[in-house]
Design a protein around this motif. Sequence first.
Motif, PDB file in Angstrom:
ATOM      1  N   ILE A   7       0.854  -1.187   0.000  1.00 26.09           N
ATOM      2  CA  ILE A   7       0.000   0.000   0.000  1.00 26.09           C
ATOM      3  C   ILE A   7       0.890   1.238   0.000  1.00 26.09           C
ATOM      4  N   LEU A   8       0.584   2.170  -0.872  1.00 21.49           N
ATOM      5  CA  LEU A   8       1.396   3.379  -0.998  1.00 21.49           C
ATOM      6  C   LEU A   8       0.591   4.627  -0.671  1.00 21.49           C
ATOM      7  N   PHE A   9       1.200   5.526   0.108  1.00 23.07           N
ATOM      8  CA  PHE A   9       0.642   6.861   0.360  1.00 23.07           C
ATOM      9  C   PHE A   9       1.479   7.891  -0.389  1.00 23.07           C
ATOM     10  N   GLU A  10       0.799   8.730  -1.155  1.00 27.29           N
ATOM     11  CA  GLU A  10       1.462   9.823  -1.862  1.00 27.29           C
ATOM     12  C   GLU A  10       0.697  11.118  -1.581  1.00 27.29           C
ATOM     13  N   LEU A  12       1.329  15.836  -1.295  1.00 26.44           N
ATOM     14  CA  LEU A  12       2.226  16.947  -0.995  1.00 26.44           C
ATOM     15  C   LEU A  12       2.758  16.842   0.424  1.00 26.44           C
ATOM     16  N   SER A  13       3.926  17.404   0.660  1.00 29.15           N
ATOM     17  CA  SER A  13       4.409  17.554   2.032  1.00 29.15           C
ATOM     18  C   SER A  13       3.404  18.428   2.770  1.00 29.15           C
ATOM     19  N   GLY A  14       2.963  17.971   3.937  1.00 25.80           N
ATOM     20  CA  GLY A  14       1.946  18.710   4.679  1.00 25.80           C
ATOM     21  C   GLY A  14       0.538  18.216   4.404  1.00 25.80           C
ATOM     22  N   SER A  15       0.401  17.188   3.572  1.00 22.18           N
ATOM     23  CA  SER A  15      -0.937  16.660   3.265  1.00 22.18           C
ATOM     24  C   SER A  15      -1.486  15.788   4.379  1.00 22.18           C
ATOM     25  N   GLY A  16      -0.606  15.311   5.264  1.00 19.31           N
ATOM     26  CA  GLY A  16      -1.035  14.407   6.327  1.00 19.31           C
ATOM     27  C   GLY A  16      -0.843  12.948   5.975  1.00 19.31           C
ATOM     28  N   LYS A  17      -0.183  12.655   4.864  1.00 19.54           N
ATOM     29  CA  LYS A  17      -0.031  11.272   4.418  1.00 19.54           C
ATOM     30  C   LYS A  17       0.781  10.426   5.394  1.00 19.54           C
ATOM     31  N   THR A  18       1.806  11.008   6.019  1.00 16.75           N
ATOM     32  CA  THR A  18       2.624  10.245   6.972  1.00 16.75           C
ATOM     33  C   THR A  18       1.791   9.842   8.187  1.00 16.75           C
ATOM     34  N   THR A  19       1.036  10.785   8.712  1.00 18.19           N
ATOM     35  CA  THR A  19       0.148  10.487   9.846  1.00 18.19           C
ATOM     36  C   THR A  19      -0.836   9.392   9.479  1.00 18.19           C
ATOM     37  N   GLN A  20      -1.425   9.503   8.294  1.00 18.68           N
ATOM     38  CA  GLN A  20      -2.415   8.515   7.875  1.00 18.68           C
ATOM     39  C   GLN A  20      -1.766   7.154   7.599  1.00 18.68           C
ATOM     40  N   GLY A  21      -0.535   7.156   7.113  1.00 13.47           N
ATOM     41  CA  GLY A  21       0.178   5.901   6.909  1.00 13.47           C
ATOM     42  C   GLY A  21       0.411   5.187   8.231  1.00 13.47           C
ATOM     43  N   LEU A  38       5.529   1.713   9.354  1.00 11.30           N
ATOM     44  CA  LEU A  38       5.483   2.565   8.170  1.00 11.30           C
ATOM     45  C   LEU A  38       6.880   2.688   7.561  1.00 11.30           C
ATOM     46  N   ASN A  39       6.976   2.391   6.267  1.00  8.86           N
ATOM     47  CA  ASN A  39       8.248   2.442   5.547  1.00  8.86           C
ATOM     48  C   ASN A  39       8.324   3.751   4.763  1.00  8.86           C
ATOM     49  N   ARG A  40       9.292   4.593   5.105  1.00 11.24           N
ATOM     50  CA  ARG A  40       9.335   5.932   4.518  1.00 11.24           C
ATOM     51  C   ARG A  40      10.471   6.068   3.515  1.00 11.24           C
ATOM     52  N   GLU A  41      10.196   6.794   2.437  1.00 10.92           N
ATOM     53  CA  GLU A  41      11.223   7.176   1.465  1.00 10.92           C
ATOM     54  C   GLU A  41      11.238   8.698   1.351  1.00 10.92           C
ATOM     55  N   PRO A  42      12.426   9.310   1.293  1.00  7.98           N
ATOM     56  CA  PRO A  42      13.741   8.688   1.360  1.00  7.98           C
ATOM     57  C   PRO A  42      13.929   7.936   2.674  1.00  7.98           C
ATOM     58  N   THR A  43      14.696   6.840   2.615  1.00  9.54           N
ATOM     59  CA  THR A  43      14.890   6.016   3.795  1.00  9.54           C
ATOM     60  C   THR A  43      15.911   6.666   4.735  1.00  9.54           C
ATOM     61  N   THR A  44      15.999   6.106   5.921  1.00 15.32           N
ATOM     62  CA  THR A  44      17.060   6.506   6.858  1.00 15.32           C
ATOM     63  C   THR A  44      17.990   5.323   7.088  1.00 15.32           C
ATOM     64  N   ALA A  45      17.769   4.233   6.308  1.00 13.79           N
ATOM     65  CA  ALA A  45      18.505   2.991   6.528  1.00 13.79           C
ATOM     66  C   ALA A  45      19.716   2.836   5.622  1.00 13.79           C
ATOM     67  N   ASN A  46      19.821   3.648   4.563  1.00 14.35           N
ATOM     68  CA  ASN A  46      20.996   3.534   3.705  1.00 14.35           C
ATOM     69  C   ASN A  46      21.521   4.928   3.347  1.00 14.35           C
ATOM     70  N   PRO A  47      22.803   5.013   2.972  1.00 14.59           N
ATOM     71  CA  PRO A  47      23.436   6.322   2.730  1.00 14.59           C
ATOM     72  C   PRO A  47      22.790   7.151   1.625  1.00 14.59           C
ATOM     73  N   PHE A  48      22.141   6.512   0.649  1.00 16.77           N
ATOM     74  CA  PHE A  48      21.490   7.292  -0.400  1.00 16.77           C
ATOM     75  C   PHE A  48      20.313   8.082   0.186  1.00 16.77           C
ATOM     76  N   VAL A 161       3.191  -4.167   3.426  1.00 18.08           N
ATOM     77  CA  VAL A 161       4.088  -3.010   3.498  1.00 18.08           C
ATOM     78  C   VAL A 161       3.283  -1.757   3.176  1.00 18.08           C
ATOM     79  N   VAL A 162       3.343  -0.780   4.079  1.00 17.15           N
ATOM     80  CA  VAL A 162       2.712   0.518   3.858  1.00 17.15           C
ATOM     81  C   VAL A 162       3.839   1.523   3.664  1.00 17.15           C
ATOM     82  N   ASN A 163       3.884   2.143   2.505  1.00 18.48           N
ATOM     83  CA  ASN A 163       4.972   3.061   2.163  1.00 18.48           C
ATOM     84  C   ASN A 163       4.507   4.510   2.164  1.00 18.48           C
ATOM     85  N   ASP A 164       5.359   5.367   2.719  1.00 19.20           N
ATOM     86  CA  ASP A 164       5.171   6.814   2.654  1.00 19.20           C
ATOM     87  C   ASP A 164       6.113   7.320   1.566  1.00 19.20           C
ATOM     88  N   ARG A 165       5.593   7.506   0.364  1.00 17.81           N
ATOM     89  CA  ARG A 165       6.287   7.921  -0.850  1.00 17.81           C
ATOM     90  C   ARG A 165       6.932   6.721  -1.546  1.00 17.81           C
TER      91      ARG A 165
END
Length: 300
Positions: A7-10, A12-21, A38-48, A161-165
């Motif tokens: 499941i993907l949430f997309e 604008l920044s400020g839309s509330g998608k992260t909260t809803q995810g 909640l799995n977020r992109e950009p990730t915080t798990a790898n250097p990219f 898997v629920v993805n934020d972006r």
Amino acid sequence: MGEGYFILFEGLSGSGKTTQGERLVEYLKRRGVPVLPLNREPTTANPFGVSIRKLIKGERLTRQFIEREFGLALVGLQVVLAADEAFAKVAGARAGMRNSAEDVIRRSWRKKFCQALSDIFTKLLERRELTELEFQFLFLADRLLDLWETILPALKYGKWVVNDRFDLTNFAVGDARGVPMDELYRWHENVLGGDYRVPDLTIFVAVPPRVALRRLKRSGKPLDRYETLEGQRRIEAAYHRAIALAQLRSVGTKPGDLMRLVRVVNGDQTAIAVERDIERLIDFYFFPKKGDGKKGRKKR
């Protein structure tokens, strides 16, 4: 055990998608569904992903981080891509199969992608500014590792898997900043190849750009390079084009493929109201009641 759903949430920044995810993850847990946080992109798990988060805020990457963490991740990604292509080539030869034109084209795109990442590495070391396409390549590299390390293994073993972006962010943001959307789509298709997993449901949380920006300012967090009113307006317009393109491209790729399922939810209401709208969508597509004539979402 069957494969999990993606499941993907997309939005604008400020839309509330992260909260809803995050709330959807909790809802699925209450329903007894095995689901990742909640799995977020950009990730915080790898250097990219870490590089993207720092760069969009205008922060500098230290030379030590670039040489060690970014450099090691870059070499690892290039080795895996090269090994994957070599394996496919040898397997095809042993089976007496010629490389198709599509295989040759994909190898060419991947080779160019690896070279582009090497150029990015050099530019970062020399403190030179990245082009917008190069910046989008960082998102693509981050996504490739995210698929390999998190998304695909979880789905394989039956977890949701629920993805934020995900991909639509690249298409919309890149296009809004001057990179043709169709070009970005081709990079995704050819670099990700068979690992390009289309979400089973994409939920676009829609709010007017002015509302989104007001929420961002109210949060007290520093705004990044994309979070201006004009920037949000351009990205919103590009999102609509990205959704249309993704739906068009998802039809007819393989026998039995379904059009990409995208649903728009009004995010300009209370968080509870948005949450209830999303829960109804999830129930309709994934938990249909017996005897009501509804059909669950078909697995890809």
